[in-house]
Design a protein around this motif. Structure first.
Motif, mmCIF file in Angstrom:
data_model
loop_
_atom_site.group_PDB
_atom_site.id
_atom_site.type_symbol
_atom_site.label_atom_id
_atom_site.label_comp_id
_atom_site.label_asym_id
_atom_site.label_seq_id
_atom_site.Cartn_x
_atom_site.Cartn_y
_atom_site.Cartn_z
ATOM 1 N N SER A 284 -37.410 15.484 -10.998
ATOM 2 C CA SER A 284 -37.391 16.946 -10.862
ATOM 3 C C SER A 284 -36.663 17.583 -12.036
ATOM 4 C CB SER A 284 -36.738 17.344 -9.537
ATOM 5 O OG SER A 284 -35.377 16.971 -9.487
ATOM 6 N N ASP A 402 -37.894 12.620 2.557
ATOM 7 C CA ASP A 402 -38.806 12.604 1.412
ATOM 8 C C ASP A 402 -38.751 11.276 0.675
ATOM 9 O OD1 ASP A 402 -39.776 15.105 1.900
ATOM 10 O OD2 ASP A 402 -38.663 16.118 0.302
ATOM 11 N N THR A 414 -44.676 15.214 -3.446
ATOM 12 C CA THR A 414 -44.096 16.114 -2.449
ATOM 13 C C THR A 414 -42.579 16.118 -2.534
ATOM 14 O OG1 THR A 414 -45.944 15.815 -0.920
ATOM 15 C CG2 THR A 414 -43.863 16.558 0.033
ATOM 16 N N ASN A 418 -40.394 19.357 -3.490
ATOM 17 C CA ASN A 418 -39.402 19.854 -2.537
ATOM 18 C C ASN A 418 -38.017 19.945 -3.155
ATOM 19 O OD1 ASN A 418 -41.309 20.090 -0.536
ATOM 20 N ND2 ASN A 418 -40.753 18.202 0.521
ATOM 21 N N HIS A 421 -38.048 23.062 -5.280
ATOM 22 C CA HIS A 421 -38.047 24.274 -4.446
ATOM 23 C C HIS A 421 -36.697 24.505 -3.778
ATOM 24 C CE1 HIS A 421 -42.702 23.975 -4.061
ATOM 25 N NE2 HIS A 421 -42.351 24.808 -5.029
ATOM 26 N N LYS A 422 -35.998 23.417 -3.463
ATOM 27 C CA LYS A 422 -34.693 23.557 -2.827
ATOM 28 C C LYS A 422 -33.714 24.281 -3.747
ATOM 29 C CE LYS A 422 -31.819 22.410 0.579
ATOM 30 N NZ LYS A 422 -32.020 22.795 1.985
ATOM 31 N N LYS A 493 -33.487 15.931 4.782
ATOM 32 C CA LYS A 493 -34.908 16.202 4.626
ATOM 33 C C LYS A 493 -35.408 15.932 3.223
ATOM 34 C CE LYS A 493 -35.188 17.152 8.895
ATOM 35 N NZ LYS A 493 -35.735 16.092 9.777
ATOM 36 N N ASN A 494 -34.610 16.282 2.229
ATOM 37 C CA ASN A 494 -35.064 16.024 0.858
ATOM 38 C C ASN A 494 -33.926 15.489 0.012
ATOM 39 O OD1 ASN A 494 -33.703 18.325 -0.586
ATOM 40 N ND2 ASN A 494 -34.940 19.509 0.858
#
Length: 539
Positions: A284, A402, A414, A418, A421-422, A493-494
């Motif tokens: 990322s 994730d 994904t 994510n 986006h976080k 979650k991520n």
């Protein structure tokens, strides 16, 4: 269609697993007559005097003998000179022995020399009056003999128009299953019509070996060497790929799996999804920094077969494939800092990971690679019934949902999207993914033409993702569903919710490709935050 045998327990599946189990049993027992035990193993796997599948029981045993050699990491022998099945066993018995290329091998006398890309007329031909097959053939290759259509193979150009036109579907297209499954076009024919692998093209994805119905293709294993290391008293730690869920039966209970590894002689077990979180953060960061300012698009790095294909066939765009270390390597690096003298074994679904582990830059991190199927052979040798084990309870509790989702196609992209986006909710991350090397190639071709400028691209060599790897035990759809269920149990979650994101700078390599010097932080944080490591008995 490739993959039609996946998830079906066949006679070939049974033979493969008996080979792994037999080799593992002999390795564990370390008897004075290990060489004799190996010599007798083909007779245990193929008993009696009557052949079941081949023209002779001798041929069946000869093929099994070659599979045993490959399971021990030894090269094929063939039948053109007198040799003993156990030649080289002394070298193979050393725990530090690495298998030598090629990893994927064709057992020539097991190959059926299948017809490859050949159109032939079947008995369904009605000799119809219209004979559209003859009229449409651009090369005049079709005539009629005894009122039936006949194709002259010397003239046929394999266009397939005749098969599409025949109203009775009487023209059959013969294809070699292994060649159809190979997305690299690496499988051709030798002078006898038997399968032959072009190793300049092969990326060791293993799809050929799981799609050959004759069991003529097999990869080398390190199962023997792993057990030798355990027998030698070495600290041997397993790192388990996210696709493990449901592979050994039940619902993938982690506590049962930990107990199984303990009974097999491993000192500990960790979750590779932790490394997936680290990889997510790294990719990322790279995407935010480089796309589109430095590179037009970025491809993920996790699948070694996809990565090698993309760099090999699109060298001018090789820098568009992420340089992030894979989850396997990142997890191993964390473990090794905490256990510097340990032997680290990656256990997963993938043949290509064996290829990755052979790189000098990775070999210092990962000592051995085993597939789930090979691990199941070890369990069978020790008579471990996974579903009946009484674990101590508990779960992996470090990796994010994730990170665990890396095992399923689309999961890597994904996870990276994510993570971005976080941090930047307004940032648009366009994603495209492909499954199977042929589709991956199309994805890269379109990307090079500019169709995916600004995109994050995920490639997976196996249709379905890692859950469809050559070393898996369970049907793809069942495993994918199990992985998704297990991922939802994570409290994170991520990857951004994982405290290990701060460790990325310490995990990077310097300009020479060596370890960065400042990694003490990795050991301290890993030891403090990983209950699974704290609870392992490593004495």
């Amino acid at each position: 269609m490739p993959g039609t045998m996946r998830g079906v327990y066949t006679n070939l599946t049974e033979i493969r697993r008996k080979v792994f189990s037999g080799v593992a049993r002999i390795a564990y027992e370390q008897g004075e007559d290990s060489e004799g035990d190996l010599q007798r193993l083909p007779y245990e796997i193929v008993p009696g005097e009557i052949a079941t599948y081949r023209e002779s029981v001798f041929l069946e045993r000869a093929i099994v003998s070659e599979r045993i050699r490959l399971a021990m990491g030894l090269p094929l022998q063939g039948v053109d000179k007198p040799q003993s099945m156990t030649d080289g066993i002394i070298d193979a018995s050393v725990p530090e022995t690495y298998y030598q290329p090629p990893l994927i091998n064709v057992i020539k006398f097991a190959c059926n020399a299948c017809k490859d890309n050949v159109y032939e007329v079947s008995n369904a031909c009605q000799g119809c009056l219209a004979h559209p097959c003859r009229e449409i053939c651009p090369k005049g290759a079709i005539t009629f003999k005894d009122k039936k259509a006949y194709i002259d193979q010397e003239k046929c150009v394999h266009c397939g128009l005749c098969a599409k036109t025949c109203p009775y579907h009487a023209i059959h297209h013969f294809e070699r299953p292994c060649a159809v499954a190979c997305g690299m076009g690496a499988i051709g024919s030798d002078e006898h019509g038997r399968a032959e692998i072009d190793y300049e093209k092969c990326v060791s994805c293993g799809q050929c070996l799981v799609n050959c119905p004759f069991g003529a293709i097999a990869d080398k294993s390190q199962i023997f060497q792993v057990i030798m290391a355990i027998n030698a008293g070495d600290e041997v730690i397993a790192e388990v790929a996210p696709a493990f869920v449901g592979q050994f039966g039940g619902k993938g209970n982690v506590d049962k799996l930990r107990e199984a590894f303990k009974q097999l002689g491993f000192s500990g077990m960790e979750e590779v999804a932790l490394g997936a979180d680290l990889c997510t953060i790294q990719e990322s960061e790279d995407f935010l920094e480089e796309v589109p300012e430095k590179i037009p698009f970025m491809g993920t790095s996790c699948c070694p077969a996809w990565s090698v294909m993309a760099k090999k066939e699109f060298p001018k765009n090789a820098d568009c494939i992420s340089m992030a270390l894979t989850p396997m390597t990142l997890t191993a690096r964390l473990i090794r800092k905490q256990h510097p003298n340990a032997k680290i074994v990656f256990v997963g679904p993938c043949s290509a990971k064996k290829l990755e582990a052979m790189r000098e830059s990775v070999r210092s991190e990962v000592d051995f690679v085993l597939t789930f199927e090979e691990m199941a052979g070890m369990m069978s040798a020790k008579q471990i019934d996974y579903t009946k084990l009484a674990g101590e309870g508990g779960d992996f509790d470090v990796a994010s949902a994730d990170g665990r989702g890396f095992a399923v196609a689309g999961g890597v992209a994904t996870a990276v999207a994510n993570a971005i986006h976080k941090r930047y909710p307004e940032r648009e991350v366009k994603v495209a993914n492909a499954e199977g090397l042929e589709e991956c190639r199309k994805l890269m071709k379109d990307a090079v033409k500019g169709k995916y400028d600004g995109y994050l691209l995920e490639g997976m060599a196996c249709p379905g993702g890692c859950v469809a790897g050559a070393g898996t035990l369970t049907a793809v759809n069942k495993t994918a569903a199990a992985v998704k269920r297990y991922a939802k149990t994570s409290p994170r979650k991520n990857a951004n919710e994982n405290s290990y994101r701060m460790l990325i700078p310490a995990l990077e390599r310097d300009a020479d490709g060596k370890h960065a010097a400042d990694i003490d932080e990795v050991a301290e944080t890993f030891e403090a935050a990983t209950p699974a490591s704290q609870n392992q008995d490593t004495e």
